[in-house]
Design an enzyme around this catalytic site. Sequence first.
Site, mmCIF file in Angstrom:
data_model
loop_
_atom_site.group_PDB
_atom_site.id
_atom_site.type_symbol
_atom_site.label_atom_id
_atom_site.label_comp_id
_atom_site.label_asym_id
_atom_site.label_seq_id
_atom_site.Cartn_x
_atom_site.Cartn_y
_atom_site.Cartn_z
ATOM 1 C CG ASP A 1 -1.937 -1.115 1.222
ATOM 2 O OD1 ASP A 1 -1.720 -2.118 0.531
ATOM 3 O OD2 ASP A 1 -2.945 -0.993 1.937
ATOM 4 C CD GLU B 1 -1.193 -5.579 8.815
ATOM 5 O OE1 GLU B 1 -1.659 -5.029 9.843
ATOM 6 O OE2 GLU B 1 -1.505 -5.217 7.669
HETATM 7 C C1 DGY Z 1 -6.161 -1.349 4.003
HETATM 8 O O1 DGY Z 1 -7.327 -1.034 4.275
HETATM 9 O O2 DGY Z 1 -5.168 -0.848 4.558
HETATM 10 C C2 DGY Z 1 -5.929 -2.386 3.000
HETATM 11 O O3 DGY Z 1 -4.582 -2.713 2.899
HETATM 12 C C3 DGY Z 1 -6.463 -2.017 1.662
HETATM 13 O O4 DGY Z 1 -6.403 -3.159 0.879
#
Ligand code: DGY
Length: 434
Positions: A167, A398
């Site tokens: 991201d 995570e």
């Molecule tokens: C988030 O909401 O951070 C997710 O990674 C989007 O896919």
Amino acid sequence: MALDTGTGELDAKAAKILQKNDRGGFTIPTARLYPFQWNWDSVFIAIGLDTFDRERAWVELESLVEGQAEDGMIPHIIFRQDDSDYFPGPAVWQTSKSPISASGISQPPVLASVVLRFANEQGDAGLRRAEAMFDSILKWHRWWHNERTPDGCGVVCTVHPWETGRDNCPDWQIGLNNMQTDPELEPYKRKDIEHADPSQRPSMDEYDKYITIVKFGRDHGWNQKVLTNDGPFLMADPGIFFILLRADRDLLDLAQRLGRHDVVDEISGWITAAEVAADYFWNDKIGAYCARDVRSGVFSNGFSNASALNFYAGVGTPEQRSQTLGHMRRIAAKTKFGQSSWDPDMPSFESQRYWCGPIWCQMNFMIAQGLAEQGEGEMAAKMRDDLGALITQSGFYECFDPVTGDGCIGTDFSWTAALWLAWASPSLPRSSAA
Ligand code: DGY
């Protein structure tokens, strides 16, 4: 402080996390922060489920395919229903092409590779199950090659940082800086920073740009060709590119095993074209495969964990491979655990901010698989052992700080539990690193 937990206890805890995150046929990555089914999460989760419940592992993959849109895209989030814990939910995306409520972009296509893995391990029963999914996966790969290859460009690209799964990697700053936030963006309230430390999440400016791209897709009826050719953001991601090339090779293998001679030429054509196109990502200035802004041609200048996926894709001259390994060794000398998601020599490196530095287990799993296949077994084994040490030290997070080993963001995280069970747990045979 290290968790005082033995291997057997961690194995049991990992299985429990997967069961706790099961929402009935699909698994959420973690409660509250990500309360739906995510595309590549589910595929890695299936690998872990397969260690103790083979039927449930297949159901995880099949439930993902249930969300396939009419144009072939398998969306990055399958919502099924709304949840006030998450933004942006289905009311923001407003897609209508999937049989189940879903987002309007995709995510790295790892599905074919895991279906082949299962088919190889499970004899005729696995092959029959793979056969039932084959046409859906083929349709999805066609979607990547047709809808995400911009006019006049021979490389599969991406329209949104979320589609890459990486991201807020600094790779995407080039594309984000080249676009404007839509001045008509409605006010919104982020939920992620209510569930996680904001200093470990993307910035507000990045979110405004993310939502601007979603608004563009929505305003154009999720016409994917328009989103690719005329959308606000267009970059080429070595992550998606290498994962798709690997998945195409695995799909071809599956086609041959299933006697699907009708599609062999089509898939072989994608592979040949990608082998030639891979040099589009080669950044001579730093000697590595890097992300690139398609419209300006500008390269990102940092070595990310996606830069190391060329081995997984079976790509690179001996010189390119050796330079890639050189970067990995340089980074390993600066971090206690490998492989950081971003280059610690870049000013934008942040060891605990999401994709600006932390270690991601699913990336390491693919990188190590590629390294092991290409004769770099020692490095692959170190990545596996590092993940085992990180989980033992901090728990099923995570992602992890590559310098301190601290866990970051989501807790009781499904793919971390899954890859402990299938890869990193010391209770597994140590003969292979992949
Ligand atoms: C988030 O909401 O951070 C997710 O990674 C989007 O896919």
